[in-house]
Each structure stands twice: as structure tokens, then as C-alpha cells.
Design a protein around this motif. Sequence first.
Motif, short mmCIF file in Angstrom:
data_model
loop_
_atom_site.label_atom_id
_atom_site.label_comp_id
_atom_site.label_asym_id
_atom_site.label_seq_id
_atom_site.Cartn_x
_atom_site.Cartn_y
_atom_site.Cartn_z
N ASN A 1 46.70 76.69 35.97
CA ASN A 1 45.46 77.34 36.63
C ASN A 1 46.35 78.50 37.58
O ASN A 1 47.75 78.57 37.52
N ASN B 1 47.10 78.62 40.73
CA ASN B 1 47.71 78.20 41.42
C ASN B 1 49.47 78.04 40.92
O ASN B 1 50.14 77.90 41.72
N GLU C 1 38.61 83.10 35.67
CA GLU C 1 39.26 83.24 37.11
C GLU C 1 40.77 83.37 36.70
O GLU C 1 41.25 84.10 37.40
N GLU D 1 43.05 86.66 37.81
CA GLU D 1 44.41 86.42 38.67
C GLU D 1 45.62 87.01 37.72
O GLU D 1 46.58 87.73 38.27
N ASN E 1 36.91 77.84 39.52
CA ASN E 1 38.32 77.23 39.48
C ASN E 1 38.22 76.32 40.63
O ASN E 1 37.35 76.22 41.42
N ALA E 2 39.44 75.42 40.75
CA ALA E 2 39.36 74.39 41.53
C ALA E 2 39.23 75.11 43.11
O ALA E 2 39.00 74.13 44.01
N ASN E 3 39.76 76.14 43.46
CA ASN E 3 39.94 76.82 44.67
C ASN E 3 38.40 76.79 45.27
O ASN E 3 38.13 77.16 46.55
N HIS E 4 37.58 76.85 44.36
CA HIS E 4 35.86 77.09 44.67
C HIS E 4 35.24 75.70 45.24
O HIS E 4 34.12 75.81 45.61
N GLU F 1 42.94 71.35 34.26
CA GLU F 1 43.39 71.31 35.76
C GLU F 1 42.02 71.12 36.69
O GLU F 1 41.90 70.56 37.49
N GLU G 1 40.90 68.04 39.17
CA GLU G 1 40.33 68.44 40.46
C GLU G 1 39.17 67.68 41.00
O GLU G 1 38.94 67.07 41.78
#
Lengths: 167, 167, 167, 167
Positions: free
Chosen positions: B2, B4, B26, B30, D2-5, D26, D30
Amino acid sequence: MNANHLPLFEDVDVIQVGARNMQNFELLKELGKTKKTILLKRGLANTFKELLMSAEYIMSEGNENVILCERGIRTFETYTRNTLDLSAVCALHELTHLPVVVDPSHATGRADYVKPMAMAATACGADGIMIEVHNNPAKALCDGAQSVTPDQFDDIMSRIKTIREVI
Amino acid sequence: MNANHLPLFEDVDVIQVGARNMQNFELLKELGKTKKTILLKRGLANTFKELLMSAEYIMSEGNENVILCERGIRTFETYTRNTLDLSAVCALHELTHLPVVVDPSHATGRADYVKPMAMAATACGADGIMIEVHNNPAKALCDGAQSVTPDQFDDIMSRIKTIREVI
Amino acid sequence: MNANHLPLFEDVDVIQVGARNMQNFELLKELGKTKKTILLKRGLANTFKELLMSAEYIMSEGNENVILCERGIRTFETYTRNTLDLSAVCALHELTHLPVVVDPSHATGRADYVKPMAMAATACGADGIMIEVHNNPAKALCDGAQSVTPDQFDDIMSRIKTIREVI
Amino acid sequence: MNANHLPLFEDVDVIQVGARNMQNFELLKELGKTKKTILLKRGLANTFKELLMSAEYIMSEGNENVILCERGIRTFETYTRNTLDLSAVCALHELTHLPVVVDPSHATGRADYVKPMAMAATACGADGIMIEVHNNPAKALCDGAQSVTPDQFDDIMSRIKTIREVI
């Protein structure tokens, strides 16, 4: 086409079984009783093994003159008419001794893709290529969009010959 | 993978987006903010046009260094791992200026099909070939069945070069 | 089956055209010259519109007694024998006045899925259900895995009736 | 997504993983670290078993609150947006204890097919139905063609209740 039409084909060298007839088992058995070479096209949703089983219907009646033909399968991708599955050449050569021919015209449905796909088929070992040719594709009664002109055909043939020499 | 994880790729030249991430929008956005070359693989059930739209997600953020990769699609045929759709090379070259690479290893899932399919991809104009190589495929932790040895790779490369010279 | 077999069907009420014969156009035309009811099964890779065009081959010869049958299509999912496409019931009812029957036995290939899929087909408006029944499925010469027993059939029928009453 | 959301979803009850993220491993991991209920949609070209393996990615991190969702697969049939595979309800109930929900809106892409397909899904045992509703579908910013009005939704709900009572 059905078995009753066979007398009409007395003086032809090769009888083609179209993709939609690949599992017309009655027809296959009748063709197995002739001595004609049979060009058996893969069905739109048939596996390599099913194609071979259809060839068996012909051969088990005594006619071993069968040519297999990859002509594209039906998938979710509709930009091309069908999806040409060139791995079929490798797989069928592995599974059988029968010759394998590729038809890029029906597979792609587009005249401008015929040349590169014919070259690709040659490069991976196809025993023959089957190409739709028309002296005036724009006026063709059917399949004009996938037909090449005689001049284009000459160009394709010369490319194919060059590739065959080096592989 | 991802977004990150991007710092981990600081010193690599090309970042690959795998088939299962082709529509991970997403992540694509990036990657569009970096200057890395992105190898974008076609999803297992994605059309040519969807592949181009995913490339747009990257390019619209400013990164135009995108390579497209055909790596086989999912069809009813399971003899090969996936169905390598070489018409993608023609179609993508028609629809875009981006380079198109072919991955015969993941598409076929079989080491013995990699050579003929790499040759076919070259013959129809692929801008690059991506091949899985392992010095001992039988002991590979993953994808051993589709990996060729360094010697086999040399042989494939010499065939590809010969074909490139004549086309 | 081919057209020459038609005299054998003199005293039957309905003639079924199997999925592999859906585009056997010669056969369809011959069936169009009879007055028999024709159960026309959708081919494994044929669209709704192609199914209707095959029905046209029969009806254009004068026989309008055609029943359409959804029996599953070929997809990447092989856990079931085919993928039963129940939207076909909606689409065909929208596109034509012909009755639409569903065959959950061939579609799923599994006796234990026949009941829920028969109930689903009923709930979305199928005009009929076609179910494979055998008094001893384990000993069936073919298609045993998808055959239900007479007792199971009774149970399915009672469920179907209940659903039909409420919809 | 994504995981940040994830922090944005603090006060929601259920987090949906869309079809294109089904194999975004990923993200799945999470989500497995949260205690939220996860609605995991089947990918467009993913098998039942792959859907279960994606559920495992969530559950192996400690979150067992997973709902599976059949929302149609990609096939050669394009009359409907996707092909709703209701056998998934049977298969997933056989293979797992997880609840199985059906989304007829995304599968068919057509508001008029939502009602019959919701009824079919109920009849074959779906644990829930997910329906797109809009008070003015013609003005919807997206997915209007598949959205039903609140009145239509009430009608569908009453049909579903009736079917649930008799099965």
C-alpha cells in the motif's frame, strides 16, 4: 451445415467445422466416415480438452485427417471480437500430434490486427494460419471488417515467411 | 503493498502494481505523485479501457512514466493458469502511446510455455517481455512451475533478438 | 441429435434442443417445420439475444411453440458445474413473450443445490422448472451427482407451490 | 479507500470492502485489527474460495465479524451489468458459517430487475439483501439506473417478508 450436405463437398479438399458446430457430435461422426481432411475449429467456450474430444469423435470413425484451429474464445473483453488464445498452440502441441492452425481474422474481428496476430501465431509454432481475404473488404457481404486485401495478404505472408526462417 | 510502503522503494527504478491492485485507486494516486516508473499490470478481469483508466489515475497526478503489462486474463480455460491475451498489444498500441510489456510466466503458469509465448509477444510488437527466472525452479518458494532457469532464459533471449531483427 | 432423428420423436410432446445445439441452425430450421413444442436451451457461452435469435430460426419456419431454458453459463467459477444466470428470467421476459424455464440441475451440477435454486427461479418469475430426478442417483448412468430422488422432488415441488402462491 | 481512512469510520457500524478491494490484502489485514463488522464483497472475477481466503485475512487478525456479499461476476453477458451468481449463497453456506448477503442492484445494474432478483436471493436463503435506494434516481450522481425509489423499496420489502415467512 449438417451431414446431409456432405455430398455437396465431394470435390473439396478440406471441410471446415465451424466453432458453433464443434460439439455437433452427429456431424462429427459422419465426417469421421469420410476421407476428407477436417478443419475443426475450437468452440467459443470450449476448452483444449473438449476440442480434442471432438477430434476423437471424427477419428474414432476412421478418419485421422484432422486439423485443429484456434479462432478465439469468448471472454469479458469485447474490444476485440473474441480473445485469441495463442497458448492453445503450445497446449495442443503438447497434448496431441495433430496440426494446429490459427485464425486471427475471426479471433480479432479487425483487419489491422490480423498481421501482428498472424506473426505471433507463427512465432509460437502454429502449423498454419487462416486469413480472411477480400479484394474489396468495404463491400464484403460478411466479415468485411476483419478481411485484408490481397496486397495486405502478400505483406503478411512475407512477414510470416521471415519469421518461420528464423525460428 | 500500500501507499505507506512507498519509502521502502526509494532506490528501485520501477515499481510494479500487481494485477490485484490495478484498481486500487488510492495507491495509484500516490504513485502518481512519485517520479518512479510504474509497471501497471492488467487485472484478471479488466478490459483494455479499464487498464488505461487506471493509468490515467497515475498520470493525472503528474507521473507519466507508466508501462502497461498484459499478464493474462481469467477465462473458463484452466489448463493454463490464465489466458494470455496478445491482442492487448495491438489494442493498447492503438489506444495509447504508452509502452506495452508482456508477462508470459504469470499468464501461462508453465515454464515450458514461456519461450513460445515470449516469441509470440515479440512478433506482435510488445515493447518488452517480463520473465520469471530462478536458478533452481524446483526449490522456488513461489511460482516455481512458471520459472525458467538462467540457461533457458539465455535461449529465450537469443530467440527474441532474432525475431526483433526481422520484424 | 440431428434432423434425421425427427421421425423418432413422433409421439413425444416436447423436443429439447440441448445447449450444444443452440446454434445448430440447420436443426433449428427443421424443428421450425414441425408443430412440436421446442424447449430451446441457452448455450454455455451464448447471450440472451443470441438465444432469441436461435428461437427466431425456429419461429420463422412457422413453429411458434418455443420455450426458452436457462441452464447455466460457463464462467471462471468451477465450484458449480456452470453459473446459473437467473437474471435471464427477467431479461427474457422483458425481451420476448416466450415462456422461460430454468434448469437448476445442469446449471449447478449438484443435487443439494437444486432445491434452493429451484425456489429462487420460482421467486423471480420462471414459468417452469426442469429437474433431473432418479430413483437411485448413486447408480445413475449419467448426471447422478445432480439428480434428486422422488422424495426430494416432492419436497421441492411443495416449496415451489408455496412460493408461487405468495408471489 | 485505504487503511489510512479507517479513523474516518469511527462511528459507523459496518465497513464495506468493495469488489475491487477484495484482494487488497494490506487493507484486509488492517480491518482485521478493528472490531467493526466488515461487509466483504466478492470481486468481479473471484471464486467462492478466493472470497473465503480474503475473509481469512480479516479473521486471522482477530476480527471475526465478517459478512460475505455476492454482487455479480463479470462474464461474456453484457445485457446485465454483471451476472448475479445466486449459487454463491448455497456454496458459501456450505463452505462457511459466515452470513451471506446479496446485492442485486450492482449485479444487474437495472432498477427493474432488483425486485425479482431480491426475491430470488431471499428464496435461496440469503441472510440479507443490499439494495440501492434513491429518492430521485433520475438525478442520482451515480448508479441511478440501478436505484429504486423508497416506494419501490417498500414493495420489495413486503415481498421479501412474505417469502421469508414461507421458506
